[in-house]
Design an enzyme around this catalytic site. Structure first.
Site, PDB file in Angstrom:
ATOM      1  N   HIS A 119      33.216   4.364  42.715  1.00  0.00           N
ATOM      2  CA  HIS A 119      32.150   3.566  42.103  1.00  0.00           C
ATOM      3  C   HIS A 119      32.809   2.528  41.189  1.00  0.00           C
ATOM      4  O   HIS A 119      33.766   2.838  40.473  1.00  0.00           O
ATOM      5  CB  HIS A 119      31.219   4.476  41.317  1.00  0.00           C
ATOM      6  CG  HIS A 119      30.277   3.715  40.447  1.00  0.00           C
ATOM      7  ND1 HIS A 119      29.424   2.765  40.955  1.00  0.00           N
ATOM      8  CD2 HIS A 119      30.073   3.744  39.098  1.00  0.00           C
ATOM      9  CE1 HIS A 119      28.738   2.235  39.953  1.00  0.00           C
ATOM     10  NE2 HIS A 119      29.105   2.809  38.826  1.00  0.00           N
ATOM     11  N   CYS A 125      24.440   5.922  38.927  1.00  0.00           N
ATOM     12  CA  CYS A 125      25.509   5.333  39.739  1.00  0.00           C
ATOM     13  C   CYS A 125      26.003   6.263  40.846  1.00  0.00           C
ATOM     14  O   CYS A 125      26.787   5.841  41.692  1.00  0.00           O
ATOM     15  CB  CYS A 125      26.666   4.882  38.851  1.00  0.00           C
ATOM     16  SG  CYS A 125      26.173   3.537  37.768  1.00  0.00           S
ATOM     17  N   ASN A 132      29.265  -4.098  38.081  1.00  0.00           N
ATOM     18  CA  ASN A 132      28.728  -2.786  38.443  1.00  0.00           C
ATOM     19  C   ASN A 132      27.327  -2.982  39.032  1.00  0.00           C
ATOM     20  O   ASN A 132      26.393  -3.310  38.308  1.00  0.00           O
ATOM     21  CB  ASN A 132      28.682  -1.905  37.187  1.00  0.00           C
ATOM     22  CG  ASN A 132      28.152  -0.504  37.465  1.00  0.00           C
ATOM     23  OD1 ASN A 132      27.642  -0.228  38.556  1.00  0.00           O
ATOM     24  ND2 ASN A 132      28.263   0.374  36.488  1.00  0.00           N
TER      25      ASN A 132
HETATM   26  C1  LIG Z   1      31.657  -0.908  27.789  1.00  0.00           C
HETATM   27  C2  LIG Z   1      33.166  -0.945  27.751  1.00  0.00           C
HETATM   28  C3  LIG Z   1      33.694  -2.018  28.665  1.00  0.00           C
HETATM   29  C4  LIG Z   1      33.610  -1.285  26.328  1.00  0.00           C
HETATM   30  O1  LIG Z   1      35.018  -1.308  26.294  1.00  0.00           O
HETATM   31  P1  LIG Z   1      35.799  -0.571  25.113  1.00  0.00           P
HETATM   32  O2  LIG Z   1      37.213  -0.812  25.348  1.00  0.00           O
HETATM   33  O3  LIG Z   1      35.312   0.856  25.101  1.00  0.00           O
HETATM   34  O4  LIG Z   1      35.339  -1.378  23.874  1.00  0.00           O
HETATM   35  P2  LIG Z   1      34.642  -0.819  22.561  1.00  0.00           P
HETATM   36  O5  LIG Z   1      33.236  -0.402  22.866  1.00  0.00           O
HETATM   37  O6  LIG Z   1      35.564   0.176  21.936  1.00  0.00           O
HETATM   38  O7  LIG Z   1      34.652  -2.111  21.710  1.00  0.00           O
HETATM   39  C5  LIG Z   1      35.821  -2.638  21.150  1.00  0.00           C
HETATM   40  C6  LIG Z   1      35.449  -3.843  20.342  1.00  0.00           C
HETATM   41  O8  LIG Z   1      35.040  -4.877  21.247  1.00  0.00           O
HETATM   42  C7  LIG Z   1      33.748  -5.322  20.882  1.00  0.00           C
HETATM   43  N1  LIG Z   1      33.026  -5.714  22.076  1.00  0.00           N
HETATM   44  C8  LIG Z   1      32.148  -4.985  22.814  1.00  0.00           C
HETATM   45  N2  LIG Z   1      31.697  -5.727  23.838  1.00  0.00           N
HETATM   46  C9  LIG Z   1      32.305  -6.924  23.740  1.00  0.00           C
HETATM   47  C10 LIG Z   1      32.238  -8.087  24.519  1.00  0.00           C
HETATM   48  N3  LIG Z   1      31.474  -8.185  25.603  1.00  0.00           N
HETATM   49  N4  LIG Z   1      33.007  -9.132  24.138  1.00  0.00           N
HETATM   50  C11 LIG Z   1      33.797  -9.080  23.062  1.00  0.00           C
HETATM   51  N5  LIG Z   1      33.892  -7.981  22.279  1.00  0.00           N
HETATM   52  C12 LIG Z   1      33.160  -6.912  22.631  1.00  0.00           C
HETATM   53  C13 LIG Z   1      33.096  -4.162  20.170  1.00  0.00           C
HETATM   54  O9  LIG Z   1      32.063  -4.617  19.338  1.00  0.00           O
HETATM   55  C14 LIG Z   1      34.251  -3.601  19.420  1.00  0.00           C
HETATM   56  O10 LIG Z   1      34.456  -4.350  18.266  1.00  0.00           O
HETATM   57  P3  LIG Z   1      34.773  -3.611  16.870  1.00  0.00           P
HETATM   58  O11 LIG Z   1      36.069  -2.909  17.105  1.00  0.00           O
HETATM   59  O12 LIG Z   1      34.840  -4.744  15.919  1.00  0.00           O
HETATM   60  O13 LIG Z   1      33.637  -2.679  16.640  1.00  0.00           O
HETATM   61  C15 LIG Z   1      33.761   0.420  28.131  1.00  0.00           C
HETATM   62  O14 LIG Z   1      33.524   1.351  27.121  1.00  0.00           O
HETATM   63  C16 LIG Z   1      33.233   0.960  29.414  1.00  0.00           C
HETATM   64  O15 LIG Z   1      33.496   0.408  30.461  1.00  0.00           O
HETATM   65  N6  LIG Z   1      32.521   2.099  29.357  1.00  0.00           N
HETATM   66  C17 LIG Z   1      32.032   2.800  30.508  1.00  0.00           C
HETATM   67  C18 LIG Z   1      31.185   1.917  31.355  1.00  0.00           C
HETATM   68  C19 LIG Z   1      30.672   2.638  32.525  1.00  0.00           C
HETATM   69  O16 LIG Z   1      31.429   3.207  33.235  1.00  0.00           O
HETATM   70  N7  LIG Z   1      29.374   2.568  32.696  1.00  0.00           N
HETATM   71  C20 LIG Z   1      28.668   3.001  33.808  1.00  0.00           C
HETATM   72  C21 LIG Z   1      28.932   4.393  34.170  1.00  0.00           C
HETATM   73  S1  LIG Z   1      28.509   4.497  35.764  1.00  0.00           S
END
Ligand SMILES: CC(C)(COP(=O)(O)OP(=O)(O)OC[C@H]1O[C@@H](n2cnc3c(N)ncnc32)[C@H](O)[C@@H]1OP(=O)(O)O)[C@@H](O)C(=O)NCCC(=O)NCCS
Length: 329
Positions: free
Chosen positions: A256, A116, A286
């Site tokens: 980003h 990214c 993204n």
């Molecule tokens: C991916 C992302 C959105 C997940 O959000 P989060 O708040 O961290 O959520 P978690 O991974 O802790 O998941 C929380 C719960 O939601 C659930 N969950 C994950 N994706 C889900 C979705 N699309 N819909 C519903 N629930 C979801 C998980 O399974 C978890 O459930 P559990 O508590 O029963 O295990 C977040 O971590 C993120 O944006 N990370 C960085 C992304 C990024 O910047 N990537 C590129 C870098 S350039």
């Protein structure tokens, strides 16, 4: 003689027509619109559906639009750098395919892969060719067909990504406009949390790598989230400090677009008002290498000569950084 700087003198973007809404994702995985909006800020993303079309198609559209807008002939292009994690092929590079498509017969080209941060790193790299005095017209295009490496059965990643391309033209400027400073870093500790396991020389494609879904992007979101906030905040802070600037001196921060909560946390940390942070993640998700040029394209009308703009990114690798530009037009 005053220093030659590389100024951005044009921007153009390409967004595929097809829209993948949160509602549509609800039919593919166990998710819902409210969760996606609350956790990421994303409402929809655009997908290049035509299986015949790849990253070079979107990049070519963006670059052709840029040439038309700036009145530049393809024959005037000296260098084209394409930032992408989804090149058409391992080789030839996507930049060469784009040059072929547009008839840039006097150019050389290559790709930069820095996840990214690809666009940020490429823009600085392209600027150096201008600053050296060697070249006059450098195009930097960030393009990614993220749908080609997205697993639409994995709810933690398929909600995040979209397809698009964005291109800028860099030209020499001796009036002080253009790239002022850049600060960039990498840390391989991030490979564990954000990667694509298969297809490279470590895990060449086999039936097994396909069965294991190793040709899709893998992400452990939580550590990436934390590192992204820390990385972009650190990079922007560094740029401000090195240039004796405060947030009040900056017209826009252009982050980003990975997650709205990451962007808000970075702005909070920097005490930077969200009104001056470019955000369009709700429409495109993204798009990896395309997020920053797409923001600049959309905000172009609000920028005027002399405005200070900071670009910042964080991505797989990890790769991160920021650059300070004085807007030229
Ligand atoms: C991916 C992302 C959105 C997940 O959000 P989060 O708040 O961290 O959520 P978690 O991974 O802790 O998941 C929380 C719960 O939601 C659930 N969950 C994950 N994706 C889900 C979705 N699309 N819909 C519903 N629930 C979801 C998980 O399974 C978890 O459930 P559990 O508590 O029963 O295990 C977040 O971590 C993120 O944006 N990370 C960085 C992304 C990024 O910047 N990537 C590129 C870098 S350039």
């Amino acid at each position: 003689m005053s220093k030659i700087r590389a100024a951005i003198t044009g921007i153009y973007g390409y967004i595929p027509e097809d829209i993948l809404t949160n509602k549509a994702l609800e039919t593919l995985v166990d998710t819902n619109d409210e969760w996606i909006k609350a956790r990421t800020g994303i409402e929809e993303r655009h997908i290049l559906r035509d299986p015949e079309k790849a990253t070079s198609y979107m990049a070519t559209e963006a670059v052709q639009g840029l040439l038309k807008k700036t009145g530049l002939s393809p024959l005037d292009i000296d260098l084209l750098i394409c930032a992408s994690v989804t090149p058409d092929y391992f080789f030839p590079d996507t930049g060469t395919l784009i040059c072929y498509n547009i008839g840039a017969k006097n150019a050389f080209a290559y790709d930069i892969q820095a996840a990214c941060s690809g666009f940020l790193f490429s823009a600085t790299t392209g600027a150096k060719f201008i600053e050296s005095g060697a070249y006059k017209n450098v195009i930097v295009v960030g393009a990614d067909k993220m749908s080609s490496i997205t697993d639409y059965t994995d709810r933690s990643t398929c909600i995040l990504f979209g397809d698009a391309a964005g291109a800028i033209l860099l030209q020499p400027n001796d009036q002080g406009f253009g790239l002022q400073d850049s600060w960039m870093r990498v840390d391989g500790v991030g490979a564990e949390f954000l990667h694509m396991k298969g297809g490279g020389s470590k895990n060449p494609p086999t039936h097994e790598t396909v069965d294991k879904k190793w040709h899709y992007l893998f992400q452990d979101g939580k550590p990436v989230f934390k590192a992204a906030v820390k990385g972009m905040a650190e990079a922007v802070n560094e740029i401000l400090k090195r240039n004796n600037l405060s947030p009040d001196d900056i017209r826009f921060v252009v982050p980003h677009q990975a997650n709205l909560r990451i962007i808000q946390a970075v702005a909070d940390y920097l005490k930077f008002p969200m009104e001056r942070v470019m955000v369009n993640i709700q429409k495109y998700g993204n798009t990896t290498s395309a997020t920053i040029p797409l923001c600049l394209w959309e905000w172009e009308d609000q920028l005027k000569p002399g405005d200070k703009v900071i670009l910042t990114s964080f991505g797989g690798g990890y790769t991160w950084g920021a650059s300070l530009w004085t807007w030229a037009y």
